[in-house]
Design an enzyme around this catalytic site. Sequence first.
Site, PDB file in Angstrom:
ATOM      1  N   ASP A  20       0.847  -1.187   0.000  1.00  0.00           N
ATOM      2  CA  ASP A  20       0.000   0.000   0.000  1.00  0.00           C
ATOM      3  C   ASP A  20       0.891   1.249   0.000  1.00  0.00           C
ATOM      4  O   ASP A  20       2.059   1.193   0.398  1.00  0.00           O
ATOM      5  CB  ASP A  20      -0.894  -0.047   1.244  1.00  0.00           C
ATOM      6  CG  ASP A  20      -1.778   1.177   1.372  1.00  0.00           C
ATOM      7  OD1 ASP A  20      -2.321   1.628   0.343  1.00  0.00           O
ATOM      8  OD2 ASP A  20      -1.896   1.705   2.488  1.00  0.00           O
ATOM      9  N   ASP A  48      -0.371   5.020   0.881  1.00  0.00           N
ATOM     10  CA  ASP A  48      -0.726   5.950   1.952  1.00  0.00           C
ATOM     11  C   ASP A  48      -0.878   5.209   3.277  1.00  0.00           C
ATOM     12  O   ASP A  48      -1.631   4.231   3.371  1.00  0.00           O
ATOM     13  CB  ASP A  48      -2.024   6.682   1.611  1.00  0.00           C
ATOM     14  CG  ASP A  48      -1.911   7.447   0.298  1.00  0.00           C
ATOM     15  OD1 ASP A  48      -0.779   7.603  -0.194  1.00  0.00           O
ATOM     16  OD2 ASP A  48      -2.956   7.871  -0.241  1.00  0.00           O
TER      17      ASP A  48
END
Length: 753
Positions: free
Chosen positions: A374, A376
């Site tokens: 991922d 953020d």
Amino acid sequence: MKYALDNLVRDNIKNLKPYSSARHEFTGTASVFLDANENAYGSPLGVRYNRYPDPLQWQLKFQLAKIKGVPAEYICIGNGSDEIIDLAYRIFCNPGKDNVIICPPTYGMYAVNADINDVEIRKVNLTETFQLDVEGIMQATDTNTKLLFICSPNNPTGNNMNRADVELLLNNFPGIVIIDEAYINYSKQKTFIQELTEYPNLVVMQTLSKAWGLAALRLGLCYASLDIIDLFNKVKPPYNINEASQQMALEALQNTEQVNEWIKEAVLQKEILINKFNSFSFVKTVYPSDANFILIKVDDADLLYQYLASNEIVVRNRSKEAGCDNCLRISIGTPEENIILINTMKNMEPKTSELLNPPLTNGGQGAKKVLFIDRDGTLIKEAPPTYQLDDFSKLEFYPDMFYYMRRIAEELNYELVMVTNQDGLGTASFPEETFWPVQNLVMKSLANECVIFAEVIIDRTLPAENAPTRKPGTALLSRYINNPDYDLLNSYVIGDRITDMQLAKNLNCKGLWLNMDPTLGQTEISHTIDDLRKEVVVLETSGWADIYHYLKLPPRIVTHQRNTNETKITVEVNLDGSGKANNKTGLAFFDHMLDQVARHGNMDLAITCNGDLHIDEHHSIEDTGIALGEALAKALGDKKGIERYGFSVPSGRQVLPMDDCLSQVAIDFGGRSWIVWDATFKREKIGEMPTEMFFHFFKSFSDAARCNLNIKAEGENEHHKIESIFKAFAKVIKMAVKRDINNDSLPSTKGIL
């Protein structure tokens, strides 16, 4: 060497009366020019291009002189370095009579211009390490040898020539030594420009095409003595450098800081590429480079060249050059271009192996493991309340991320894939022009740390759309699913949201959860958080150090079954556990001893044995030893990084006292089965376990685990004696299986265990 320039110059050049242009004949200042038949009314381009340019480019030379620290009179400017090379041939070499020496592999225009000017080429190849063969060069000279071309840093090899060798040739070569320093800006080696007064036969070529980024302007630079520069000015065309090129070059030379930044960036990118090239199985050699390119030797240069070309990446195939068999020369691009190159080469590796090596079976050892990461909240911090990183002021990288991501990228064998939801990207609420500058900086910063992503997958939908492309949906990841080229069972999703853990579940891999807020994304999952924790989350942490340590040294957990007509045994072992024990063999004292192995070996151990105890205890005890040994052998795998030996110093054994008893145990997981047993028991049984079976248990374990086991015990109390043996046995296993996170070498001089 006795140097006489007059003896080297062609007779017709000595007697040449150069063309005298209008701008040559007039010196001084004037406001009206009516001497050159120019169009006095101007230029349709709106620039003062209607007048002939300065034939000697004095403004440009003065600026170069200031930068290089040499007099402007020592400089000649050519229409590219190719014109300088051609002028040297026309000044010094008589067609059909004289010869020059070149040192392949090297820049091709030296030979082309020799052929154009009908001059003999004498080739003295570089050594195996791409250095000058000084003795060979001197042996190749005769009275008609006029020029020696030395390219340093060399093209296409990228290396500097040994300075002492060059100085030796400058002192002894009977002709003109031309040192081509086209790539000197990228080199740690000093330029030879400052040596012009010491070596009157020296000509140094440089260029504005490379580091200065003016390849389209065609500006080659020549530095030499006044006498040699006078000859170049005499022979060159009067207006060889046009006015536009002169003015643009003058403007460019004001920007040295920008050029120096580009050079630093290119050198950094070069190191990144060198590291990546060295990781590819089809790259056999990455040659050292002081230029803005890298020469690599590969399995099949033609094949790889065509593959890259088919993906719209153009490199140079140098395989036909001397000493460059199966070599590609690859220029340093921008970080974005380099990422494309590396990702394409990553994809190329399995295709190459299909052609060059025996094919791997589907889903076999060659399948790639993936880290789906991922963005953020994982690589960078979340930006509440909007959670949209649409401004540089919001950009903050996750603590320690760069350090550990670089170690993961360089030390571990995972393909990196970025998977990120960017809610409404491209809409008025989240325009692309605010996203991409920040995203590009993130990717460039990662690439600068040698962290290269094979793919970046961005979903632009909003949560309310429930799109199958949005995490935890897998629609954008379909190429990884049911693909034998990828090993998803041993792959991981790394993320900060529970939706990342749901994605791990949907992909059938495991999850590493950077859990700072368990509520993020909980409305978008189809399983409960507790279920995901139980089924896919193998690590829950707030720091990258834990993620790196887990991936570097994953828990060695094995479930092993061994079924015969006499026993059915299941062994669950975690060598990196905490000492939990759950052993049920049907023999209470045996279970008690196995519990000691778990507790004092600091491993989790659960053994279930359903054996033919109605006959006797023999099969259950012996087969448990075999099953436990097989389970440990599986858990140890290739044994890289383990201590291998378990003992105490100085005796060479683990010594464990227990009241009146003393046990000494040593172990070696070197792959060779052997047991030395020096322990006697006077009782027939301890509990319901026959004492004669103690040796059988350890012998069975030694054979199955392929280890050398040495056991000695003395004392009076039989219970204490065997219990101290099992405890010492646990201690030596704990010592032998210990791993060092900074060492993954095989603990053997043989290279195999």
